[in-house]
Design a protein around this motif. Sequence first.
Motif, PDB file in Angstrom:
ATOM      1  N   UNK A 180       0.872  -1.213  -0.207  1.00  0.00           N
ATOM      2  CA  UNK A 180       0.229  -0.147  -0.022  1.00  0.00           C
ATOM      3  C   UNK A 180       1.084   1.289   0.589  1.00  0.00           C
ATOM      4  N   UNK A 181       1.855   1.038   0.502  1.00  0.00           N
ATOM      5  CA  UNK A 181       2.614   2.427   0.747  1.00  0.00           C
ATOM      6  C   UNK A 181       3.533   2.364  -0.698  1.00  0.00           C
ATOM      7  N   UNK A 182       4.304   2.093  -0.654  1.00  0.00           N
ATOM      8  CA  UNK A 182       4.489   1.293  -1.827  1.00  0.00           C
ATOM      9  C   UNK A 182       4.523   2.285  -2.834  1.00  0.00           C
ATOM     10  N   UNK A 183       2.797   1.790  -3.485  1.00  0.00           N
ATOM     11  CA  UNK A 183       1.910   2.480  -4.105  1.00  0.00           C
ATOM     12  C   UNK A 183       2.200   4.042  -4.334  1.00  0.00           C
ATOM     13  N   UNK A 223      12.294   7.413 -10.716  1.00  0.00           N
ATOM     14  CA  UNK A 223      12.105   6.411  -9.074  1.00  0.00           C
ATOM     15  C   UNK A 223      10.684   6.447  -9.170  1.00  0.00           C
ATOM     16  N   UNK A 224       9.783   6.762  -9.492  1.00  0.00           N
ATOM     17  CA  UNK A 224       8.490   5.752  -9.927  1.00  0.00           C
ATOM     18  C   UNK A 224       8.830   4.043 -10.207  1.00  0.00           C
ATOM     19  N   UNK A 225       9.136   4.143 -11.085  1.00  0.00           N
ATOM     20  CA  UNK A 225       8.996   2.945 -11.737  1.00  0.00           C
ATOM     21  C   UNK A 225      10.218   1.873 -10.564  1.00  0.00           C
ATOM     22  N   UNK A 226      10.984   2.524 -10.279  1.00  0.00           N
ATOM     23  CA  UNK A 226      11.856   1.968  -9.173  1.00  0.00           C
ATOM     24  C   UNK A 226      11.141   1.793  -8.185  1.00  0.00           C
ATOM     25  N   UNK A 227      10.175   2.896  -7.406  1.00  0.00           N
ATOM     26  CA  UNK A 227       9.160   2.493  -6.136  1.00  0.00           C
ATOM     27  C   UNK A 227       8.392   0.985  -6.609  1.00  0.00           C
ATOM     28  N   UNK A 228       7.928   0.834  -8.004  1.00  0.00           N
ATOM     29  CA  UNK A 228       6.906   0.441  -8.350  1.00  0.00           C
ATOM     30  C   UNK A 228       7.642  -1.030  -8.133  1.00  0.00           C
ATOM     31  N   UNK A 229       9.430  -1.575  -8.704  1.00  0.00           N
ATOM     32  CA  UNK A 229       9.260  -2.427  -8.290  1.00  0.00           C
ATOM     33  C   UNK A 229       9.723  -2.702  -7.325  1.00  0.00           C
ATOM     34  N   UNK A 230      10.832  -2.248  -6.170  1.00  0.00           N
ATOM     35  CA  UNK A 230      10.476  -2.339  -4.528  1.00  0.00           C
ATOM     36  C   UNK A 230       9.366  -3.093  -4.115  1.00  0.00           C
ATOM     37  N   UNK A 235       7.753  -8.707  -1.851  1.00  0.00           N
ATOM     38  CA  UNK A 235       7.276 -10.608  -1.209  1.00  0.00           C
ATOM     39  C   UNK A 235       8.322 -11.306  -1.627  1.00  0.00           C
ATOM     40  N   UNK A 236       9.366 -11.168  -1.693  1.00  0.00           N
ATOM     41  CA  UNK A 236      10.752 -12.113  -1.028  1.00  0.00           C
ATOM     42  C   UNK A 236      11.076 -12.287   0.350  1.00  0.00           C
ATOM     43  N   UNK A 237      10.078 -11.159   0.899  1.00  0.00           N
ATOM     44  CA  UNK A 237      10.522 -11.155   2.328  1.00  0.00           C
ATOM     45  C   UNK A 237       9.782 -11.881   3.372  1.00  0.00           C
ATOM     46  N   UNK A 238       8.702 -12.667   1.800  1.00  0.00           N
ATOM     47  CA  UNK A 238       7.729 -14.014   2.677  1.00  0.00           C
ATOM     48  C   UNK A 238       8.956 -15.396   2.251  1.00  0.00           C
ATOM     49  N   UNK A 239       9.713 -15.130   0.836  1.00  0.00           N
ATOM     50  CA  UNK A 239      10.080 -16.980   0.330  1.00  0.00           C
ATOM     51  C   UNK A 239      11.244 -17.127   1.344  1.00  0.00           C
ATOM     52  N   UNK A 240      11.444 -18.314   0.973  1.00  0.00           N
ATOM     53  CA  UNK A 240      12.743 -19.469   1.627  1.00  0.00           C
ATOM     54  C   UNK A 240      13.656 -18.790   1.252  1.00  0.00           C
ATOM     55  N   UNK A 241      14.163 -18.110   0.593  1.00  0.00           N
ATOM     56  CA  UNK A 241      15.097 -18.034   0.339  1.00  0.00           C
ATOM     57  C   UNK A 241      15.692 -16.533  -0.421  1.00  0.00           C
ATOM     58  N   UNK A 242      14.802 -15.698   1.491  1.00  0.00           N
ATOM     59  CA  UNK A 242      14.881 -13.958   1.184  1.00  0.00           C
ATOM     60  C   UNK A 242      15.737 -12.973   1.104  1.00  0.00           C
ATOM     61  N   UNK A 243      17.202 -13.667   0.868  1.00  0.00           N
ATOM     62  CA  UNK A 243      18.861 -12.796   1.134  1.00  0.00           C
ATOM     63  C   UNK A 243      18.624 -12.729   0.023  1.00  0.00           C
ATOM     64  N   UNK A 244      18.068 -13.635  -1.230  1.00  0.00           N
ATOM     65  CA  UNK A 244      18.858 -14.139  -1.749  1.00  0.00           C
ATOM     66  C   UNK A 244      17.442 -12.578  -2.740  1.00  0.00           C
ATOM     67  N   UNK A 245      15.973 -11.912  -3.026  1.00  0.00           N
ATOM     68  CA  UNK A 245      15.316 -11.524  -3.151  1.00  0.00           C
ATOM     69  C   UNK A 245      15.180 -10.546  -3.074  1.00  0.00           C
ATOM     70  N   UNK A 247      18.070  -8.952  -1.871  1.00  0.00           N
ATOM     71  CA  UNK A 247      18.766  -7.912  -3.300  1.00  0.00           C
ATOM     72  C   UNK A 247      18.208  -7.362  -4.219  1.00  0.00           C
ATOM     73  N   UNK A 248      17.154  -7.625  -4.739  1.00  0.00           N
ATOM     74  CA  UNK A 248      16.385  -6.546  -6.054  1.00  0.00           C
ATOM     75  C   UNK A 248      15.371  -6.001  -5.351  1.00  0.00           C
ATOM     76  N   UNK A 249      14.807  -6.176  -3.940  1.00  0.00           N
ATOM     77  CA  UNK A 249      14.259  -5.072  -2.806  1.00  0.00           C
ATOM     78  C   UNK A 249      15.171  -3.771  -2.979  1.00  0.00           C
ATOM     79  N   UNK A 250      16.516  -4.238  -2.410  1.00  0.00           N
ATOM     80  CA  UNK A 250      17.868  -3.426  -1.737  1.00  0.00           C
ATOM     81  C   UNK A 250      17.805  -2.137  -3.129  1.00  0.00           C
ATOM     82  N   UNK A 251      18.017  -3.403  -3.913  1.00  0.00           N
ATOM     83  CA  UNK A 251      18.959  -2.042  -5.602  1.00  0.00           C
ATOM     84  C   UNK A 251      17.912  -1.741  -5.921  1.00  0.00           C
TER      85      UNK A 251
END
Length: 379
Positions: A180-183, A223-230, A235-245, A247-251
């Motif tokens: 919600x906040x990201x949107x 910056x708006x496009x980057x906000x959409x992607x991050x 969702x990767x925070x909830x994944x089994x390999x969270x540290x890998x995913x 990384x996309x959010x952080x970038x």
Amino acid sequence: MSLHDQFPAYGGRGPSDLRLGIALGAIATIFMIMRVYVRLRMNKFGTTALMLSLLAWFFTAITQVFGILSVLHGLGNHIETIEKVGELHNFLLFTWITVFFFNLAIPTGKVAVSAFLIEMNGPSNPKIRRSLIVVAVLNIVLNIPQLLMVWFQCSPVDSLWNPLKQADCDHRKSVYYTYFVGAIAALSDFYLAIVPIHMLIPLRIDRKLKWGLSFLMGCGIFAGVAAIVRTWAAKYILSADSSWGVGVLFRWGEVEEWIVLITMSIPPVWPIFRPFTNRFITSAYPSQPQYAYKNNNPYGSQQLYGSTAVASPLSPSFPPPLVTTTISISSMKGGETSTIVPSEFSPRNSNERTPHNIITDNKNKPWVELQEVNFKRSP
């Protein structure tokens, strides 16, 4: 000794994220230094926006520092590798600290952009002013719960970075609220990129300068496009390999943070680059009428305006008066105008140097200074 030898969990997406963040951070820092220089040495416009920008830069720099520590301890690498080398505790600790400061930096940057656009717009368009205030308030209010959720996802709080107590944490509420906040953040970036273009288009300035500034200030769309992607990558925070995913959010998070600071700094530092653009920019002033003088009788002279001769009371040896032009420039229809008046009457052979300023605040402080204009008169 390489970073891989010193930090065995370093790898995966981490190295590229680290290099990208440092590069963008260096560019943004240079722009901030130039903004301070302009404010101290060249004009007094935009003090409030500058202070908020420095605060946003400070939070973003802290975010980047802890982000680098997170990368060195496994952010962007696979979770199995992090566990194998025993860095899971440090990875969790530095990652969540990074997230906390990220949630401080993002709204502060948008508030700083809103403040600058409010100062740039002045009282000329109250609708835009109110909308910018709404954007700033929304980004502050909606991010307060986000800040609190970082530390209250686990019970007790230290379970957040304790690898053995991850079962005590529930990240779902935080992730859903991030959507919600990201949107809202993405919509804010798009709006803040469009508003300055809307202000620039009506101005009577050189077309190349107008579209160049519009493009540079409109880069906030990235910056708006980057906000959409991050936001999607949350969702990767909830994944089994969270540290890998993550990384996309952080970038994309660091791209959003630094791009906001870079694009918002382009107009304030324009006075530094103005002397280098004179050869590419033509004056927006209307051309000066040409005058010819003809002496047909011993009692005076005739002054030709086009093809019509008008008797002049001046003697042949007395130079003709200088005709001045007043130009009013308004950023919006129906708004207050900034008036440019060439200097008073001067000798015929003197050179006038009139600053060409656009968009001033209520104290006539220039936002963008264009080239100096020389008015020439034919003999």
